[in-house]
Design an enzyme around this catalytic site. Structure first.
Site, PDB file in Angstrom:
ATOM      1  CG  LEU A 226      45.811  33.931  42.246  1.00  0.00           C
ATOM      2  CD1 LEU A 226      45.218  32.807  43.103  1.00  0.00           C
ATOM      3  CD2 LEU A 226      44.698  34.735  41.603  1.00  0.00           C
TER       4      LEU A 226
ATOM      5  CB  THR B 205      40.905  44.592  43.671  1.00  0.00           C
ATOM      6  OG1 THR B 205      40.155  45.078  44.799  1.00  0.00           O
ATOM      7  CG2 THR B 205      41.964  45.635  43.328  1.00  0.00           C
TER       8      THR B 205
ATOM      9  CD  GLU C 250      40.251  48.981  48.305  1.00  0.00           C
ATOM     10  OE1 GLU C 250      41.037  49.931  48.214  1.00  0.00           O
ATOM     11  OE2 GLU C 250      39.330  48.943  49.121  1.00  0.00           O
TER      12      GLU C 250
ATOM     13  CE1 TYR D 263      45.863  44.896  46.853  1.00  0.00           C
ATOM     14  CE2 TYR D 263      43.780  46.074  46.741  1.00  0.00           C
ATOM     15  CZ  TYR D 263      44.509  44.915  46.575  1.00  0.00           C
ATOM     16  OH  TYR D 263      43.882  43.770  46.118  1.00  0.00           O
TER      17      TYR D 263
ATOM     18  CE  LYS E 231      45.872  43.247  43.332  1.00  0.00           C
ATOM     19  NZ  LYS E 231      46.178  41.971  42.675  1.00  0.00           N
TER      20      LYS E 231
ATOM     21  CG  HIS F 227      37.011  36.761  47.112  1.00  0.00           C
ATOM     22  ND1 HIS F 227      37.203  37.838  46.290  1.00  0.00           N
ATOM     23  CD2 HIS F 227      38.146  36.021  47.042  1.00  0.00           C
ATOM     24  CE1 HIS F 227      38.400  37.762  45.738  1.00  0.00           C
ATOM     25  NE2 HIS F 227      39.005  36.667  46.186  1.00  0.00           N
TER      26      HIS F 227
END
Ligand code: NAP
Ligand code: G4F
Length: 325
Positions: free
Chosen positions: A80, A125, A127, A150, A154, A180
């Site tokens: 995480l 994600t 994204e 970002y 990812k 979330h």
């Protein structure tokens, strides 16, 4: 007793996941790069800090990541750790890539060498998709087109996780999670910025909130519901990817309206200012996920509704800011 390693344990999801796995009887080990007292507030709020073994490990430091995996010898790893604030990534693309992309690779490599039978969860994600909309909701087969440093970082981590599964047979999978939120969300993110701002206005501590693009729409769920599905993914017979979302979108304006209504304010417009400094070089106007596969294979459904989530966040911020007698 199964042993679990959670990187980024001091973040929102790390705290909820720790609580969830402790309740399942796991021995929980967790790491983050800053274990100073003010970073431990989430673990304290959930009352789990004393029940977990905490390690100070920066994901940019290969030797520390290796030493962590070697000493914990986990059965399950939940990666995480991340520089997770999208807006900040344009100003810090290199550290973002170092932690999010290469940090994940360091961890995968350590697992491959030191505990190849462990199971690995990567926090991917929505994204990564770039924008979608309600007519074209994103699922596991939707092409990826990341639009922020970002999201690009990812994407690298996402494909490296799949690559290590395909190349070396590791049990490694990615949850493609849509936004979330919770009362444990960081104050930079728009939902908590609003819940905290509304609480402050309600208590007379502030007179407005400054925001960027209020027309943006997100598929907002409750973090407590989403950590459960991370665990479910690692209990499957085979590792694969899952989209985790509510399937419903709301705009930042909708969030504002519900949050202000919670404190009895119907016309919120006079309390909210537009500030261009919160606009992004590229904006994802709408994200909306199709969670059919998670429902079918994992038997998972989100429990907390958007309205319940907003209410929960505003009430908790009012409680936090109200002096205790
Ligand atoms: P978060 O609250 O920002 O937590 C991230 C954690 O990573 C924090 O403990 C943070 O510590 C730690 N971290 C940052 N830089 C690090 C470094 N160099 N070395 C070690 N640890 C470092 O994020 P979250 O909301 O819990 O999200 C958890 C994961 O899911 C993240 O990977 C995020 O990108 C991903 N994700 C989140 C969402 C969402 O809506 N929440 C959706 C999809 C994916 P500090 O706070 O001290 O920096
Ligand atoms: O709350 P946000 O900053 O979250 P964003 O960018 O959607 O990213 C979050 O969710 C991702 C999953 O899709 C995660 F991967 C990521 O780590 C993070 O957890 O912004 C939500 C929306 C954006 O469109 C933003 O432009 O709200 C808009 N917004 C409008 N005014 C604002 C503001 N966002 C922030 N943070 N601050 C504002 O003042």
């Amino acid at each position: 007793m199964k042993r679990v390693l959670i990187t980024g344990i001091t973040g929102q999801d790390g705290a909820y996941l720790s609580e969830f796995l402790l309740n399942k009887g796991y021995e929980v080990h967790g790491s983050a790069h800053d274990l100073s007292a003010d970073k431990l507030w989430r673990l304290d709020e959930l009352g789990v800090r004393e029940k977990i073994a905490l390690r100070d490990v920066d994901m940019t430091d290969e030797a520390s990541v290796n030493a962590l995996v070697k000493s914990v010898q986990p059965d399950e790893i939940y990666n995480l750790a991340s520089r997770s604030f999208v807006a900040a990534s344009w100003n810090a693309p290199l550290p973002t890539a170092d932690v999010n992309a290469l940090g994940t690779l360091r961890l995968l490599q350590a697992m491959r060498e030191l505990c190849p039978t462990a199971k690995f969860y990567q926090a991917s994600t929505s994204e990564m998709y770039g924008s979608g909309n309600q007519q074209h909701r994103q699922d596991e087969d939707t092409p990826l087109h990341p639009k922020s440093p970002y999201a690009v970082s990812k994407l690298f981590a996402h494909w490296m996780t799949i690559n290590y599964r395909e190349s070396f047979g590791l049990f490694a999978c990615c949850g493609i999670l849509f936004n979330h939120e919770s009362p444990l969300r960081g104050l930079d993110f728009v939902t908590r910025k609003i819940s905290n701002g509304v609480a402050r206005i309600h208590l007379g501590l502030s007179d407005h909130i400054s925001l960027g693009n209020m027309d943006a729409k997100r598929d907002w769920g409750f973090a407590g519901d989403y950590v459960e599905v991370m665990w479910r993914m690692l209990q499957q017979p085979v590792a694969e990817e899952f989209v985790i979302s509510t399937g419903k979108t709301h705009s930042v304006r909708d969030f504002l309206a519900f949050a202000f209504r919670e404190v009895g304010i119907e016309d919120w417009t006079k309390y909210v200012k537009s500030d261009p400094k919160y606009l992004r070089p590229v904006e994802l106007q709408e994200l909306s996920g199709k969670n059919d596969k998670a429902k079918r294979v994992l038997g998972w459904e989100p429990r907390v509704s958007f309205e319940e989530l907003v209410t929960m966040m505003v009430r908790r911020d009012i409680e936090r800011l109200t002096p205790q007698t």
